[in-house]
Motif scaffolding. Structure first.
Motif, short mmCIF file in Angstrom:
data_model
loop_
_atom_site.label_atom_id
_atom_site.label_comp_id
_atom_site.label_asym_id
_atom_site.label_seq_id
_atom_site.Cartn_x
_atom_site.Cartn_y
_atom_site.Cartn_z
N THR A 54 0.81 -1.23 0.00
CA THR A 54 0.00 0.00 0.00
C THR A 54 0.84 1.27 0.00
O THR A 54 0.31 2.36 -0.21
CB THR A 54 -0.94 0.02 1.22
OG1 THR A 54 -0.17 -0.10 2.42
CG2 THR A 54 -1.94 -1.13 1.15
N ASN A 79 -5.81 -3.84 -5.78
CA ASN A 79 -6.11 -2.99 -4.62
C ASN A 79 -5.79 -1.53 -4.92
O ASN A 79 -6.55 -0.64 -4.53
CB ASN A 79 -5.30 -3.46 -3.41
CG ASN A 79 -5.60 -2.64 -2.16
OD1 ASN A 79 -6.66 -2.75 -1.57
ND2 ASN A 79 -4.64 -1.81 -1.77
N THR A 130 -8.69 1.30 -4.78
CA THR A 130 -8.59 2.37 -3.77
C THR A 130 -8.02 3.67 -4.33
O THR A 130 -7.81 4.62 -3.57
CB THR A 130 -7.72 1.90 -2.59
OG1 THR A 130 -6.40 1.59 -3.08
CG2 THR A 130 -8.31 0.66 -1.94
N ASN A 153 -4.97 4.33 -5.37
CA ASN A 153 -3.67 4.61 -4.79
C ASN A 153 -2.74 5.08 -5.92
O ASN A 153 -2.07 4.28 -6.58
CB ASN A 153 -3.11 3.33 -4.12
CG ASN A 153 -1.85 3.60 -3.32
OD1 ASN A 153 -1.04 4.44 -3.67
ND2 ASN A 153 -1.68 2.87 -2.23
#
Length: 272
Positions: free
Chosen positions: A139, A182, A186, A188
């Motif tokens: 992340t 992911n 999200t 990111n």
């Protein structure tokens, strides 16, 4: 601008979200594979202006799909995995006669071409027995994982352009697929930019290499491409569904995939 390429990009983007399904295969189904390779190569030359009208709408379609449908594909794979995989299985099986006709297999293929086809198909099919290890979702960026994610995007994009090889499957094998999905889900942006930069570099390098090989070793490349597509059938085959609703849904999805592939093949002027 060739704005109809937005829907083509939409279809390629969906396929690139699914491990086992190749965006290059979808490009072949849509009849734009050769143009895609030449446009990507030509975009980074003095003649870039004449290629942007083809690539920009295609890129918009792919980009929007990756952002908007990453959660949808994730949901379908988790809750309707077999029907989803059978739909793409139908697409892949449906394109084989089309590519065989384009390659004029009966006339152009010799024993060596058939042998190459079988070896490539067997090599790719063998990856179906590889179970990727569970990977932690990244992340935030560090110096080490930034380089790793960039190289993974590079490797994945090279696979995306080859029919039969899934860029998502390569990311899965490298342990980066959960991180990529992911990051898209999200939004990111740092991770998306790093992986995306690797994808762009991979597109530039691989498009030139594949275009060169197709021009100079046409029949051998068609043998490799058909082998990759046949091998990918074993990679994405999800097994025989349970009787009842799962079986019916999977059968309908498979037939729908075959029909869609045939529709694109008929629509492609090269097949007429």
């Amino acid at each position: 601008m060739e704005w109809k390429n937005i829907y083509r990009g939409f279809l390629m983007g969906i396929s690139d979200l699914i491990p086992g399904v190749s965006g290059g295969t979808i490009a072949f189904i849509l009849g734009i594979y050769d143009r895609l390779l030449s446009s990507i190569s030509g975009f980074f030359s003095r003649d870039w202006k004449k290629h942007i009208g083809f690539l920009l709408p295609l890129g918009i379609g792919i980009g929007l799909t990756l952002v908007l449908f990453s959660r949808v594909i994730d949901y379908l794979l988790k809750n309707y995995n077999q029907p989803t995989q059978f739909f793409f299985l139908g697409l892949i099986i449906g394109i084989v006669p089309f590519i065989s006709k384009q390659a004029n297999v009966r006339t152009n293929f010799k024993f060596g071409h058939y042998l190459l086809l079988v070896l490539v198909a067997a090599a790719l099919a063998s990856t179906a027995f590889i179970k990727p290890a569970d990977a932690a979702v990244i992340t935030s960026l560090t110096a080490t994982n930034t380089l790793g994610l960039f190289l993974a995007g590079w490797a994945g994009s090279m696979a995306m352009l080859l029919p039969g090889i899934s860029g998502s499957f390569i990311l899965l094998l490298l342990g980066v697929y959960p991180t990529a999905i992911n990051a898209l889900s999200t939004m990111n942006f740092p991770l998306i930019l790093v992986i995306g930069a690797g994808v762009i570099v991979g597109f530039i390098v691989s498009s030139k290499a594949i275009a060169y090989l197709l021009h100079h070793y046409t029949h051998s490349m068609f043998a490799i491409i058909i082998g990759l597509i046949l091998g990918s059938i074993f990679v994405i085959y999800p097994g025989i569904p349970e009787s009842g609703t799962p079986f019916v849904m999977s059968a309908i999805a498979l037939i729908t995939g075959l029909i869609v592939a045939n529709m694109f093949n008929v629509a492609d002027p090269k097949t007429k």
